[in-house]
Motif scaffolding. Structure first.
Motif, short mmCIF file in Angstrom:
data_model
loop_
_atom_site.label_atom_id
_atom_site.label_comp_id
_atom_site.label_asym_id
_atom_site.label_seq_id
_atom_site.Cartn_x
_atom_site.Cartn_y
_atom_site.Cartn_z
N LEU A 141 -5.19 -2.43 -11.90
CA LEU A 141 -3.91 -2.69 -11.23
C LEU A 141 -2.86 -2.78 -12.32
N LEU A 142 -1.95 -1.81 -12.33
CA LEU A 142 -0.93 -1.73 -13.37
C LEU A 142 0.38 -2.30 -12.83
N VAL A 143 0.93 -3.28 -13.55
CA VAL A 143 2.15 -3.97 -13.12
C VAL A 143 3.34 -3.38 -13.87
N PRO A 144 4.41 -3.00 -13.16
CA PRO A 144 5.57 -2.39 -13.83
C PRO A 144 6.19 -3.31 -14.87
N ALA A 145 6.82 -2.68 -15.87
CA ALA A 145 7.45 -3.44 -16.96
C ALA A 145 8.81 -3.98 -16.56
N ALA A 146 9.37 -3.49 -15.47
CA ALA A 146 10.68 -3.96 -15.02
C ALA A 146 10.61 -4.36 -13.56
N GLY A 147 11.29 -5.44 -13.23
CA GLY A 147 11.32 -5.89 -11.85
C GLY A 147 10.50 -7.15 -11.64
N THR A 148 10.68 -7.75 -10.47
CA THR A 148 9.93 -8.94 -10.09
C THR A 148 9.09 -8.60 -8.87
N PHE A 149 7.80 -8.97 -8.92
CA PHE A 149 6.89 -8.55 -7.87
C PHE A 149 6.02 -9.70 -7.39
N ALA A 150 5.93 -9.81 -6.05
CA ALA A 150 4.93 -10.69 -5.46
C ALA A 150 3.59 -9.97 -5.57
N PRO A 151 2.48 -10.69 -5.42
CA PRO A 151 1.19 -10.00 -5.42
C PRO A 151 1.20 -8.87 -4.39
N PRO A 152 0.85 -7.66 -4.77
CA PRO A 152 1.01 -6.50 -3.89
C PRO A 152 -0.05 -6.43 -2.80
N GLY A 153 0.19 -5.52 -1.86
CA GLY A 153 -0.80 -5.27 -0.82
C GLY A 153 -0.30 -5.48 0.59
N ARG A 154 0.98 -5.75 0.78
CA ARG A 154 1.52 -5.91 2.14
C ARG A 154 1.58 -4.55 2.83
N HIS A 155 2.19 -3.55 2.18
CA HIS A 155 2.22 -2.18 2.68
C HIS A 155 1.75 -1.26 1.57
N VAL A 156 0.56 -0.71 1.71
CA VAL A 156 -0.08 0.08 0.66
C VAL A 156 0.09 1.57 0.96
N LEU A 157 0.51 2.32 -0.05
CA LEU A 157 0.57 3.77 0.05
C LEU A 157 -0.61 4.36 -0.71
N ILE A 158 -1.46 5.12 0.00
CA ILE A 158 -2.59 5.80 -0.63
C ILE A 158 -2.18 7.24 -0.91
N ALA A 159 -2.27 7.66 -2.16
CA ALA A 159 -1.99 9.05 -2.52
C ALA A 159 -3.28 9.85 -2.36
N TRP A 160 -3.29 10.75 -1.38
CA TRP A 160 -4.54 11.44 -1.03
C TRP A 160 -4.44 12.94 -1.26
N ASP A 161 -5.41 13.48 -2.00
CA ASP A 161 -5.47 14.93 -2.19
C ASP A 161 -6.89 15.46 -2.03
N GLY A 162 -7.79 14.62 -1.52
CA GLY A 162 -9.15 15.07 -1.27
C GLY A 162 -10.05 15.10 -2.48
N SER A 163 -9.59 14.62 -3.63
CA SER A 163 -10.37 14.71 -4.86
C SER A 163 -11.36 13.56 -5.01
N ARG A 164 -12.25 13.72 -5.98
CA ARG A 164 -13.19 12.65 -6.30
C ARG A 164 -12.46 11.39 -6.73
N GLU A 165 -11.44 11.56 -7.58
CA GLU A 165 -10.71 10.40 -8.09
C GLU A 165 -10.00 9.64 -6.98
N ALA A 166 -9.38 10.38 -6.05
CA ALA A 166 -8.69 9.73 -4.94
C ALA A 166 -9.68 9.01 -4.03
N THR A 167 -10.85 9.61 -3.82
CA THR A 167 -11.89 8.97 -3.01
C THR A 167 -12.35 7.68 -3.67
N ARG A 168 -12.55 7.73 -4.96
CA ARG A 168 -12.97 6.54 -5.70
C ARG A 168 -11.90 5.45 -5.61
N ALA A 169 -10.64 5.84 -5.71
CA ALA A 169 -9.56 4.87 -5.65
C ALA A 169 -9.52 4.15 -4.31
N ILE A 170 -9.71 4.89 -3.22
CA ILE A 170 -9.72 4.27 -1.90
C ILE A 170 -10.84 3.24 -1.79
#
Length: 279
Positions: A141-170
């Motif tokens: 979980l990579l946290v941006p260097a700029a900005g203020t963030f609550a713990p994430p996960g309220r609205h999650v965007l999954i980047a999907w392209d059908g690859s092994r890496e994307a499957t693993r990420a899900i």
């Protein structure tokens, strides 16, 4: 499925305290044990044997490093006690790309900070984030260097392209997805895309995720051929109000250099919300 152990990388950068605060809240959410791993840039000793007087510089650098580590360790234990969490402190000595991965492989989730060119203290090793993502075998979980963030996960965007890496990420992100109020699975097409026979459609993987009790909205966007996929992802994050991206990390290692895929490179450089990366 849940994260039972979380590791947060700590250093002497400006963003260390916010990163620790996020890791503490995530450990509380997932009832996880939290490890604070302190690792900073360590000047190579051999570099200081060339010039007279540099031995004193090295000794002073070591003294300051240990002093700052001690201050951060006390803060870490105090925050653990305040949050009523179980955990441990580790100070890893040596080159970060060598000493951090063995500890990272023992955690279910790794929390790192994005590199910040404006803060020299955020530099711990060449392509540090990329090396951990590639070598840990665990989600980062990579946290941006700029900005203020609550713990994430309220609205999650999954980047999907059908690859092994994307499957693993899900799969690696399922604990976040299970807690999310909304999950959007996004596929980005370009106008000249050719149909790939063995690519898993977004609707099919969404059904697989739904069997874990996660409701997923499937979304497809088409962009111009010259529009980078990473830019399209960030645009959708802004438009939809997402607070987290889940994506596969596309990269390979060439000797000590990490060569990133285009979308991964764009997100690492320009991320606006926390990103969970899996390789």
């Amino acid at each position: 499925m849940s994260y039972k152990s979380i590791l947060v990388h700590l250093d002497t950068s400006v963003r260390t305290h916010p990163r620790l605060e996020m890791a503490l809240k995530l450990a509380h959410r997932f009832h996880a044990r939290l490890t604070g791993l302190f690792s900073t840039y360590v000047p190579p000793r051999q570099a200081f044997f060339v010039m007279a007087g540099t031995a004193e510089y090295y000794a002073e650098h070591e003294r300051q490093r240990h002093e700052r580590a001690g201050e951060l360790e006390r803060l870490f234990h105090a925050e653990l006690a305040r949050s009523k969490l179980d955990g441990q402190w580790i100070a890893a000595n040596g080159y970060a790309n060598d000493v951090v991965p063995p500890y990272a492989r023992l955690a279910d989730l790794i929390v790192l900070g994005q590199s910040d060119p404006a803060d020299p203290e955020s530099f711990v090793a060449e392509q540090f984030v990329e090396h951990i993502v590639l070598s840990a075998g665990r989600p980062v979980l990579l946290v941006p260097a700029a900005g203020t963030f609550a713990p994430p996960g309220r609205h999650v965007l999954i980047a999907w392209d059908g690859s092994r890496e994307a499957t693993r990420a899900i799969n690696d992100a399922l604990p976040f997805l299970a807690h999310a109020a909304k999950v959007t699975l996004l596929t980005v097409h370009s106008a000249s895309d050719q149909t790939i026979v063995d690519r898993i459609p977004g609707a099919d993987i969404a059904l697989t995720v739904a069997r874990h009790g996660v409701k997923v909205e499937v979304r497809e966007v088409t962009v111009e051929d010259d529009t980078p996929v990473g830019d399209a992802l960030l645009s959708q994050v802004s438009e939809l109000g997402c607070d987290m991206i889940v994506m596969g990390a596309y990269a390979h290692s060439r000797l000590r250099e990490v060569v990133l895929g285009g979308a991964t490179r764009t997100i690492l450089q320009s991320m606006t919300v926390p990103v969970l990366l899996s390789h």
